[in-house]
Scaffold this motif. Structure first.
Motif, PDB file in Angstrom:
ATOM      1  N   TYR A 196     -32.196  27.474 -61.822  1.00  0.00           N
ATOM      2  CA  TYR A 196     -32.834  28.756 -62.103  1.00  0.00           C
ATOM      3  C   TYR A 196     -32.611  29.142 -63.551  1.00  0.00           C
ATOM      4  N   LEU A 197     -33.549  29.911 -64.084  1.00  0.00           N
ATOM      5  CA  LEU A 197     -33.317  30.611 -65.331  1.00  0.00           C
ATOM      6  C   LEU A 197     -32.583  31.885 -64.947  1.00  0.00           C
ATOM      7  N   ARG A 198     -31.382  32.062 -65.495  1.00  0.00           N
ATOM      8  CA  ARG A 198     -30.558  33.219 -65.136  1.00  0.00           C
ATOM      9  C   ARG A 198     -30.233  33.986 -66.404  1.00  0.00           C
ATOM     10  N   GLU A 232     -38.223  33.739 -58.219  1.00  0.00           N
ATOM     11  CA  GLU A 232     -39.304  33.733 -59.217  1.00  0.00           C
ATOM     12  C   GLU A 232     -38.906  33.056 -60.525  1.00  0.00           C
ATOM     13  N   TYR A 233     -37.614  32.816 -60.724  1.00  0.00           N
ATOM     14  CA  TYR A 233     -37.147  32.146 -61.938  1.00  0.00           C
ATOM     15  C   TYR A 233     -36.619  30.744 -61.668  1.00  0.00           C
ATOM     16  N   LYS A 234     -36.922  30.214 -60.483  1.00  0.00           N
ATOM     17  CA  LYS A 234     -36.559  28.825 -60.179  1.00  0.00           C
ATOM     18  C   LYS A 234     -37.469  27.914 -60.998  1.00  0.00           C
ATOM     19  N   VAL A 235     -36.905  26.857 -61.570  1.00  0.00           N
ATOM     20  CA  VAL A 235     -37.707  25.966 -62.407  1.00  0.00           C
ATOM     21  C   VAL A 235     -38.620  25.087 -61.560  1.00  0.00           C
ATOM     22  N   THR A 294     -40.044  27.535 -66.270  1.00  0.00           N
ATOM     23  CA  THR A 294     -40.274  28.768 -65.535  1.00  0.00           C
ATOM     24  C   THR A 294     -40.705  29.822 -66.542  1.00  0.00           C
ATOM     25  N   GLU A 295     -41.217  30.942 -66.064  1.00  0.00           N
ATOM     26  CA  GLU A 295     -41.710  31.998 -66.943  1.00  0.00           C
ATOM     27  C   GLU A 295     -41.010  33.309 -66.659  1.00  0.00           C
ATOM     28  N   VAL A 296     -40.934  34.129 -67.705  1.00  0.00           N
ATOM     29  CA  VAL A 296     -40.397  35.475 -67.557  1.00  0.00           C
ATOM     30  C   VAL A 296     -41.088  36.384 -68.579  1.00  0.00           C
ATOM     31  N   GLU A 297     -41.386  37.597 -68.137  1.00  0.00           N
ATOM     32  CA  GLU A 297     -41.961  38.582 -69.044  1.00  0.00           C
ATOM     33  C   GLU A 297     -40.821  39.339 -69.713  1.00  0.00           C
TER      34      GLU A 297
END
Length: 141
Positions: free
Chosen positions: A33-35, A46-49, A59-62
């Motif tokens: 995950y992106l943490r 939603e942030y799992k690669v 993965t993406e994040v706003e």
């Protein structure tokens, strides 16, 4: 005789180093995950690669551009050694768009930092195709 020894030595070295690539065939999309601050450091689904090609995950994040850096790492749900990926050295700590930096996947307190230049959705990449894992960030399309 020397040519045979040289060839044998080179073949041995190539065989030994072929298995040294970080990816080792492991599929990180099962657990990584992106943490970061944007998720209260939780391992959120939603942030799992997702694997985008062999050895490359995304993965993406706003993120909002408020002039403050976001701290982040790649890690599994338990912060396990080997999947707790922060910066390798101080020069890798601050991440800029489109510039890969090296990661240490046995990190403890070595959080990456990224200050988004504008409010947008960003793609965070975890790349294990080389000897040392790298991460980079691109603006998502």
């Amino acid at each position: 005789m020397n040519k045979k020894l040289t060839t044998l030595a080179m073949a041995s070295i190539m065989a030994l180093t072929a298995g040294c690539a970080t990816s080792g065939g492991r599929d990180y999309s099962d657990s990584l995950y992106l943490r970061g601050q944007f998720a209260w450091w939780d391992a959120l689904p939603e942030y799992k690669v997702k694997q985008v090609e062999n050895g490359l995950y995304r993965t993406e994040v706003e993120l909002k551009a408020d002039g403050q850096p976001y701290e982040f790492k790649f890690g599994d749900a338990n912060w396990s050694s080997g999947t707790n990926c922060g910066y390798l050295s101080e020069e890798d700590k601050d991440v800029e768009l489109n510039k890969p930096v090296k990661a240490n996947c046995s990190a403890v307190f070595e959080n990456f930092r990224f200050t988004p230049p504008e409010t947008a959705t960003y793609g965070f990449y975890f790349d294990v195709r080389g000897e040392t894992p790298e991460i980079y960030i691109k603006e998502a399309n």
